[in-house]
Write an enzyme that holds these catalytic residues in place. Structure first.
Site, PDB file in Angstrom:
ATOM      1  N   CYS A 326       0.820  -1.209   0.000  1.00  0.00           N
ATOM      2  CA  CYS A 326       0.000   0.000   0.000  1.00  0.00           C
ATOM      3  C   CYS A 326       0.854   1.258   0.000  1.00  0.00           C
ATOM      4  O   CYS A 326       0.374   2.334  -0.285  1.00  0.00           O
ATOM      5  CB  CYS A 326      -0.936   0.000   1.202  1.00  0.00           C
ATOM      6  SG  CYS A 326      -1.870  -1.505   1.310  1.00  0.00           S
TER       7      CYS A 326
HETATM    8  N1  PMP Z   1      -5.050  -3.732   6.630  1.00  0.00           N
HETATM    9  C1  PMP Z   1      -3.944  -4.458   6.404  1.00  0.00           C
HETATM   10  C2  PMP Z   1      -3.184  -5.011   7.578  1.00  0.00           C
HETATM   11  C3  PMP Z   1      -3.508  -4.697   5.099  1.00  0.00           C
HETATM   12  O1  PMP Z   1      -2.395  -5.409   4.872  1.00  0.00           O
HETATM   13  C4  PMP Z   1      -4.258  -4.150   4.023  1.00  0.00           C
HETATM   14  C5  PMP Z   1      -3.794  -4.357   2.607  1.00  0.00           C
HETATM   15  N2  PMP Z   1      -3.803  -5.707   2.246  1.00  0.00           N
HETATM   16  C6  PMP Z   1      -5.396  -3.402   4.315  1.00  0.00           C
HETATM   17  C7  PMP Z   1      -5.766  -3.211   5.623  1.00  0.00           C
HETATM   18  C8  PMP Z   1      -6.240  -2.792   3.207  1.00  0.00           C
HETATM   19  O2  PMP Z   1      -6.855  -3.798   2.494  1.00  0.00           O
HETATM   20  P1  PMP Z   1      -7.741  -3.473   1.184  1.00  0.00           P
HETATM   21  O3  PMP Z   1      -6.795  -2.759   0.256  1.00  0.00           O
HETATM   22  O4  PMP Z   1      -8.140  -4.809   0.690  1.00  0.00           O
HETATM   23  O5  PMP Z   1      -8.873  -2.647   1.594  1.00  0.00           O
END
Ligand code: PMP
Length: 388
Positions: A326
């Site tokens: 991210c």
């Molecule tokens: N929380 C954690 C610990 C993550 O690793 C992630 C990304 N995989 C997210 C939240 C956000 O997930 P998403 O992009 O599927 O909303």
């Protein structure tokens, strides 16, 4: 050279083909909307509730404690903003950990803009929450504490029961983003007093764009998105049935396969950690040596740039990571590593491998064969390694 040795399961996972099979009819033949009163609608309602039950069983919860969302980001938003909005008459202070996922940090910032106060609790060199500091950060006006079950980057597991003990009896809701832990650590909501738990489907080999929020009975939250009132009025919008069916199938498979899968992954992890630390000089393990996710090996190499390392690994057909997907396109060092006390250059010399369902012993052998040579060649041209 193998086609591709994929060791970045933390960033993204393939959907299990059995999950795809379960989803397929829901795109074409079974397209009913659970809100419809005809037979197709009835079938969709029944499947929606069976799906909810499978996800609930996966975490030892009751079906009526699970809400489907569009993923972990939304679940974190609904848990935190939904909780503080509904409970602001009881206090205006929340606590998160320094090394939370970036989504939790940004949600906390948004909450702060609404007039709440946010405190951040520090973590030790392994990324584990400092319990004494947590105790001190909690005040009479604290209404919510949000601490992720495990860290998706350096793989440390948080002392969840100890955190829950600090909060016990004080009327403070405990939210945990369990995305990094799900499918890798046992989660049983009958045993741990967490009030709000974030789950994502892709992290258990289901499709992306679907997740869930566990909301313990008697915990009241407000919806963050007004609409037509699906999911007990907490998450409006027509249910994404193919994705919901997919998440449920993934949870079902994980419930039965997790015990053996986790042992296998831990074996690969330990072989990789031992191999790297023994074969490569000035290499270190980030995160806790024991309290860590069974699939995570996170290293730090002196006098090495993580990004250069990734590119050379890519040339050799290895997919790894320098941290959270991210935030991997920013040049800033990982906040997780900095909060654990690493210097900027140490954080920049870090590399993460994460194993998953289709990893094999040959993947470990291949990394151990090529990584020492790559590190040696990078060090031979690194200005850092020539420093006295
Ligand atoms: N929380 C954690 C610990 C993550 O690793 C992630 C990304 N995989 C997210 C939240 C956000 O997930 P998403 O992009 O599927 O909303």
């Amino acid at each position: 050279m193998p086609a591709q040795v994929y060791l970045d399961y933390q960033s993204s996972k393939p959907v299990d083909p059995r999950v795809v099979d379960a989803m397929r009819p829901w795109f074409t033949e079974r397209f009913g909307n659970p809100s419809s009163l005809h037979l197709d609608g009835d079938e969709a309602t029944e499947t929606l509730e069976q799906s909810r039950k499978k996800v609930a069983q996966f975490i030892g919860a009751n079906s009526d404690e699970v809400i489907f969302t569009s993923g972990a980001t939304e679940s974190n938003n609904l848990a935190m903003i939904g909780y503080v909005s509904r409970n602001r008459n009881r206090g205006d202070h929340i606590v998160i950990a320094e090394n939370e996922h970036i989504s939790v940090h940004n949600i906390a910032k948004a909450i702060e803009k609404q007039g709440f106060k946010v405190s951040k609790v520090g973590v030790d060199q392994y990324g584990r929450v400092n319990i004494e500091e947590l105790r001190k950060k909690i005040v009479d006006t604290t209404i919510l504490v949000s601490i992720g079950w495990a860290n998706s980057e350096i793989g440390n597991v948080q002392p969840m029961q100890e955190i829950a003990d600090v909060l016990h009896g004080r009327g403070i809701a405990f939210h945990s983003d369990a995305v990094a832990a799900e499918g890798l650590l046992p989660i049983d909501m009958r045993k741990i007093p967490i009030d709000l738990l974030t789950l994502s489907s892709n992290d258990i080999y289901g499709p992306k764009g679907i997740g869930a929020l566990y909301i313990r009975k008697n915990i009241n939250i407000a919806p963050i998105m007004p609409g037509s009132g699906q999911e007990r009025g907490l998450r409006s919008g027509s249910e994404n049935m193919p994705a919901i069916v997919g998440m449920a199938a993934a949870a079902d498979i994980m419930t039965s396969e997790m015990p053996s899968e986790v042992l296998r992954l831990a074996h690969y992890r330990d072989r990789l950690i031992d191999g790297v630390l023994n074969r490569i000089s000035k290499s270190h393990l980030n995160g806790h040596p024991r309290e860590r996710l069974p699939n995570n090996a996170h290293f730090r190499f002196d006098a090495i740039e993580g990004e250069s390392l990734l590119l050379l690994l890519k040339e050799k057909g290895i997919a790894a990571s320098t941290g959270s997907a991210c935030s991997s396109r920013t040049l800033e060092p990982s906040h997780t590593l900095i909060s654990s006390g690493l210097l900027h250059e140490e954080a920049h010399g870090s590399l993460e491998f994460t194993f998953g369902r289709w990893s094999s012993p040959a993947d470990v052998d291949y990394v151990l064969r090529v990584l020492p040579g790559i590190i040696e060649s990078l060090r031979s041209i690194s200005p850092q390694s020539r420093r006295p």
